[in-house]
Scaffold this active site. Sequence first.
Site, PDB file in Angstrom:
ATOM      1  N   CYS A   2      20.965  25.196 -29.139  1.00 14.08           N
ATOM      2  CA  CYS A   2      20.558  25.639 -30.457  1.00 14.08           C
ATOM      3  C   CYS A   2      20.231  24.417 -31.300  1.00 14.08           C
ATOM      4  CB  CYS A   2      21.602  26.464 -31.196  1.00 14.08           C
ATOM      5  SG  CYS A   2      22.044  27.981 -30.371  1.00 14.08           S
ATOM      6  N   ARG A  27      16.329  22.153 -27.539  1.00 16.25           N
ATOM      7  CA  ARG A  27      17.734  22.550 -27.523  1.00 16.25           C
ATOM      8  C   ARG A  27      17.925  24.044 -27.264  1.00 16.25           C
ATOM      9  NH1 ARG A  27      21.019  18.689 -29.826  1.00 16.25           N
ATOM     10  NH2 ARG A  27      22.598  20.280 -30.154  1.00 16.25           N
ATOM     11  N   TRP A  73      19.565  29.165 -28.396  1.00 10.18           N
ATOM     12  CA  TRP A  73      19.841  29.349 -26.972  1.00 10.18           C
ATOM     13  C   TRP A  73      20.990  30.361 -26.933  1.00 10.18           C
ATOM     14  CZ3 TRP A  73      23.781  28.948 -23.396  1.00 10.18           C
ATOM     15  CH2 TRP A  73      23.379  28.923 -22.044  1.00 10.18           C
ATOM     16  N   ASN A  99      25.388  26.628 -34.510  1.00  8.94           N
ATOM     17  CA  ASN A  99      25.255  26.117 -33.139  1.00  8.94           C
ATOM     18  C   ASN A  99      26.668  25.973 -32.598  1.00  8.94           C
ATOM     19  OD1 ASN A  99      24.804  24.628 -30.803  1.00  8.94           O
ATOM     20  ND2 ASN A  99      24.498  22.712 -31.890  1.00  8.94           N
ATOM     21  N   GLY A 100      26.974  26.699 -31.514  1.00  5.71           N
ATOM     22  CA  GLY A 100      28.327  26.616 -30.946  1.00  5.71           C
ATOM     23  C   GLY A 100      28.836  27.996 -30.586  1.00  5.71           C
ATOM     24  N   GLU A 484      18.785  15.449  -6.735  1.00 10.24           N
ATOM     25  CA  GLU A 484      18.050  15.374  -8.001  1.00 10.24           C
ATOM     26  C   GLU A 484      16.620  15.910  -7.832  1.00 10.24           C
ATOM     27  OE1 GLU A 484      18.788  15.092 -10.937  1.00 10.24           O
ATOM     28  OE2 GLU A 484      17.030  14.375 -12.004  1.00 10.24           O
ATOM     29  N   LYS A 488      15.108  19.020  -9.918  1.00 11.67           N
ATOM     30  CA  LYS A 488      13.871  18.930 -10.718  1.00 11.67           C
ATOM     31  C   LYS A 488      12.920  20.050 -10.329  1.00 11.67           C
ATOM     32  CE  LYS A 488      14.949  16.965 -13.265  1.00 11.67           C
ATOM     33  NZ  LYS A 488      16.097  16.194 -13.575  1.00 11.67           N
ATOM     34  N   GLU A 491      14.183  23.590 -11.563  1.00 16.47           N
ATOM     35  CA  GLU A 491      14.192  23.855 -13.002  1.00 16.47           C
ATOM     36  C   GLU A 491      12.786  23.880 -13.602  1.00 16.47           C
ATOM     37  OE1 GLU A 491      16.627  21.088 -15.248  1.00 16.47           O
ATOM     38  OE2 GLU A 491      15.942  19.396 -14.085  1.00 16.47           O
ATOM     39  N   HIS A 507      24.511  21.635  10.065  1.00 15.64           N
ATOM     40  CA  HIS A 507      25.679  22.516   9.980  1.00 15.64           C
ATOM     41  C   HIS A 507      25.380  23.787   9.200  1.00 15.64           C
ATOM     42  CE1 HIS A 507      28.097  19.374  11.827  1.00 15.64           C
ATOM     43  NE2 HIS A 507      27.403  18.536  11.079  1.00 15.64           N
ATOM     44  N   LYS A 606      18.353  21.612 -23.539  1.00 10.51           N
ATOM     45  CA  LYS A 606      18.612  20.226 -23.154  1.00 10.51           C
ATOM     46  C   LYS A 606      20.058  19.805 -23.378  1.00 10.51           C
ATOM     47  CE  LYS A 606      16.630  15.874 -22.658  1.00 10.51           C
ATOM     48  NZ  LYS A 606      16.597  16.041 -21.201  1.00 10.51           N
TER      49      LYS A 606
END
Length: 611
Positions: A2, A27, A73, A99-100, A484, A488, A491, A507, A606
């Site tokens: 947010c 955000r 968000w 925000n929270g 990584e 990438k 997402e 395995h 983010k």
Amino acid sequence: MCGIVGYTGPREAYPVIIKGLKRLEYRGYDSTGVALQNGGLKVYKKKGKVAELEDSIVGKDLHAHVGIGHTRWATHGEPNDRNAHPHSSASGKLAMIHNGIIENYAQLKQELLKKGYSFKSDTDTEVLLNFVEDIKTNNHCSLEEAVRIALKRVVGAYVILLLDEETPGTIIAARKGSPLVIGIGKGEHFLGSDASPMLEYTKEVVYVNDYELAIIKPDELILKNLGNETITPYVQKLDIELAAIEKVGYDHFMLKEIFEQPQTIYDCLRGRLDAIAGTITMSGIQQYSGQIMNANRIVIIACGTSWHAGLVAEYIFEELCRINVEVEYASEFRYRNPVINKGDVIIAISQSGETADTLVAIETAKAKGAIILGVVNVVGSSIARVSHGGAYTHAGPEIGVASTKAFTAQLAVLTMIALKVAHDKGSIDKERYMHLLNELHEIPQKVSKVLESSEHIKRLAEKYKEASDALYLGRGYNFAVALEGALKLKEISYIHAEGYPAAEMKHGPIALVDENLPVVFVATKDSYHEKIVSNMQEIKARKGKLIAVISEGDDYTAALCNDVMVVPEADEILAPMLSVIPLQLLAYYIGVAKGCDVDKPRNLAKSVTVE
Ligand code: F6R
């Protein structure tokens, strides 16, 4: 998570707020809203991104000199118009953005329902707002006083901004656990989750601390603690230029940030690494060098991409410093009553410096007596402030939601710390130390070289964009790079991708291999090279499509593959800073080719400031 913006002063508030929200959209972008005060309060809000709100309110009365804005968000309540912020209180006289998470909102809601309140949304925010209004009404007190009383009952994390119809021009703000910056202008004040909304107006900012409450008028900023004692604001000067938060000709922030990496790694090394003198100077690490050298254990805590940087660092520290290292997901670490012994050192890695899980994990370890070193990008962020020492990564603002330049800067900082500790401890011989310093110094140039192959990678993206799955494999220092690369891709392009240690593939994941599955190997020349080439043969024998990141001149490996992405040779410890670049580009170009919003992938935000 947010983004919040506020303005009070002589300008028209709406354009300042909308521009600020666009800067903070990284955000969260489930819904957007603004509240403007001009006599009464006007609240406009809508599901979707900032541009959708703008389109929906063309022609409305937007005139005001004070206002607050929010980009969401979603946590409590699905993203829709009703749940979008700002929320209005029952009387309609107060508006609030948040925000929270208010963890005890259900209990507060029950109390308010018994008093006859009803709710228009499913959010914890509306509950807190009406709780404040109820206190204000019953106690006949100011909004500031009501907020102070309310927050003493609140469990959770928040930044809140409130407007009250009865106090024109004034914004009340408070924070605990989520970030809040106040920009000081001439006869005006700006508020934001970070400094980006205020950069073109002022460079003077105050970072509000936990449990502080601010009363903000155009020409006055009063900061208090929850005990109503006044605090002198600590004004800091921002060291960020506007170009750092704009696309400056690139199609996306992500591409800009990928291409910035030669410079960001250079900035990270600058003033610290002297390859000629053979020194590494890191003031925030220096005073803890003894503790790190003698540590029983280093525990690295982080999330996501930062966690991957931690995995590379585990290998580097163990190799160079001969210290036992464990890498922990912050969210797991914090809840399992971890064993922290005297002499353990914690390294917390975070781009934003605000990730809630990492922050609480730090507090858990700190309470058990550990030394905390932060490797953080955002200057003045919460993690930077709660750490005992550490080092900034100096990568500049990272706005694309998928982390790129922060990762390579984290690797550069962690490598320098490991080299410094190894040197001080005597666990590395002089020749190897000097060799690594020289090689590290050359990394920015080598990254530039990798970036020259971007057109080739774009063509590969076209070829592989229809894949539904992909497997990323690496060994040793490149194992984390495989993780990584897979992160990438998923997402940015929504293609399902898994990262695995290359040998572990036998395995289980090898069952997935058929002629349709692209298997991306990170196979630069290192001490594992022969082994990983054997793993490649195993995939080839099963007709998987072999794509590999290889070292320059490695024709043998190239001949095995359907496609390769070439990087310059480097010492294996440093190779991840190079081998990750083609994978960032591949994900980016596949995302773009598929028409995805690469800077704002669905469901992501983010700065993850909620658990
Ligand atoms: C992935 C990504 C996230 C972050 C994670 C930690 O591209 O950006 O996985 O790495 O949310 O964030 P920080 O580093 O800000 O603590």
